[in-house]
Design a protein around this motif. Sequence first.
Motif, mmCIF file in Angstrom:
data_model
loop_
_atom_site.group_PDB
_atom_site.id
_atom_site.type_symbol
_atom_site.label_atom_id
_atom_site.label_comp_id
_atom_site.label_asym_id
_atom_site.label_seq_id
_atom_site.Cartn_x
_atom_site.Cartn_y
_atom_site.Cartn_z
ATOM 1 N N LYS A 97 3.051 42.589 -1.303
ATOM 2 C CA LYS A 97 2.143 41.894 -2.212
ATOM 3 C C LYS A 97 2.553 40.448 -2.439
ATOM 4 O O LYS A 97 1.715 39.559 -2.463
ATOM 5 N N GLU A 98 3.850 40.227 -2.636
ATOM 6 C CA GLU A 98 4.333 38.870 -2.903
ATOM 7 C C GLU A 98 5.795 38.778 -2.514
ATOM 8 O O GLU A 98 6.495 39.786 -2.486
ATOM 9 N N VAL A 116 13.265 53.667 1.865
ATOM 10 C CA VAL A 116 11.876 53.363 1.522
ATOM 11 C C VAL A 116 11.803 52.237 0.496
ATOM 12 O O VAL A 116 12.694 52.085 -0.339
ATOM 13 N N LEU A 117 10.715 51.471 0.576
ATOM 14 C CA LEU A 117 10.436 50.419 -0.389
ATOM 15 C C LEU A 117 8.961 50.455 -0.744
ATOM 16 O O LEU A 117 8.128 50.841 0.076
ATOM 17 N N GLY A 118 8.638 50.023 -1.953
ATOM 18 C CA GLY A 118 7.244 49.841 -2.330
ATOM 19 C C GLY A 118 6.747 48.520 -1.778
ATOM 20 O O GLY A 118 7.510 47.570 -1.624
ATOM 21 N N ASP A 119 5.455 48.428 -1.471
ATOM 22 C CA ASP A 119 4.889 47.182 -0.960
ATOM 23 C C ASP A 119 4.854 46.096 -2.029
ATOM 24 O O ASP A 119 4.896 44.916 -1.724
ATOM 25 N N ASN A 120 4.766 46.491 -3.276
ATOM 26 C CA ASN A 120 4.789 45.564 -4.405
ATOM 27 C C ASN A 120 6.231 45.521 -4.907
ATOM 28 O O ASN A 120 6.569 46.062 -5.951
ATOM 29 N N ARG A 121 7.096 44.888 -4.134
ATOM 30 C CA ARG A 121 8.540 44.961 -4.321
ATOM 31 C C ARG A 121 9.018 44.583 -5.712
ATOM 32 O O ARG A 121 10.019 45.090 -6.186
ATOM 33 N N ASN A 122 8.329 43.663 -6.369
ATOM 34 C CA ASN A 122 8.760 43.233 -7.699
ATOM 35 C C ASN A 122 8.453 44.269 -8.776
ATOM 36 O O ASN A 122 8.902 44.124 -9.911
ATOM 37 N N HIS A 123 7.679 45.307 -8.419
ATOM 38 C CA HIS A 123 7.286 46.336 -9.384
ATOM 39 C C HIS A 123 7.409 47.725 -8.768
ATOM 40 O O HIS A 123 6.486 48.533 -8.848
ATOM 41 N N SER A 124 8.551 48.004 -8.147
ATOM 42 C CA SER A 124 8.724 49.277 -7.456
ATOM 43 C C SER A 124 10.128 49.822 -7.678
ATOM 44 O O SER A 124 11.117 49.101 -7.550
ATOM 45 N N ARG A 125 10.196 51.107 -8.007
ATOM 46 C CA ARG A 125 11.477 51.827 -8.027
ATOM 47 C C ARG A 125 11.553 52.565 -6.700
ATOM 48 O O ARG A 125 10.758 53.449 -6.434
ATOM 49 N N ASP A 126 12.514 52.193 -5.881
ATOM 50 C CA ASP A 126 12.590 52.711 -4.519
ATOM 51 C C ASP A 126 14.046 52.833 -4.086
ATOM 52 O O ASP A 126 14.929 52.930 -4.939
ATOM 53 N N SER A 127 14.305 52.811 -2.792
ATOM 54 C CA SER A 127 15.667 53.019 -2.291
ATOM 55 C C SER A 127 16.656 51.973 -2.795
ATOM 56 O O SER A 127 17.853 52.233 -2.829
#
Length: 152
Positions: A97-98, A116-127
């Motif tokens: 996203k950004e 794994v990562l969310g596409d909206n990296r600034n708003h994602s709880r992921d690996s």
Amino acid sequence: MVVMNIGLAVLAALWISNYYRLAAVSGSSMEPALSQGDIVVVRMGTLPQRGDVVVIDSKVLHKRIIKRVIAVEGDTVFVSDGEIWVNGEVLVEEYIKEPYEHENGDWVVPPESVYVLGDNRNHSRDSRMVGFIPMQEVMGTVMYPENKFGGK
């Protein structure tokens, strides 16, 4: 005859549910690819590849999450100056996203795990927060809507 048709329909639905499920997107962590309230079709029990969007039954977060597979077992991941490198090649991420600031680091994805990562990296709880995801927590791969940003 009606009872038999109903019985066959129930058996077909049970058979299909072993292979496909519906899931609802909750939150904004996968924007712009998937948004709050989107319904996705998940193919159960598939072996995820780099770029696939997967549904995870996270034991750490105690909920189901939807994220993108960045690396699979044996892959080397290197993060530096805002870029992610997988197996020595920079990851082209037209789906995020950004831009965001990555923390630098490098590691190898352990056996039977994914990163794994969310596409909206600034708003994602992921690996980045919960670590590598064990394959037994990966329920399946999102089949629909199709990955509009391409896989792998």
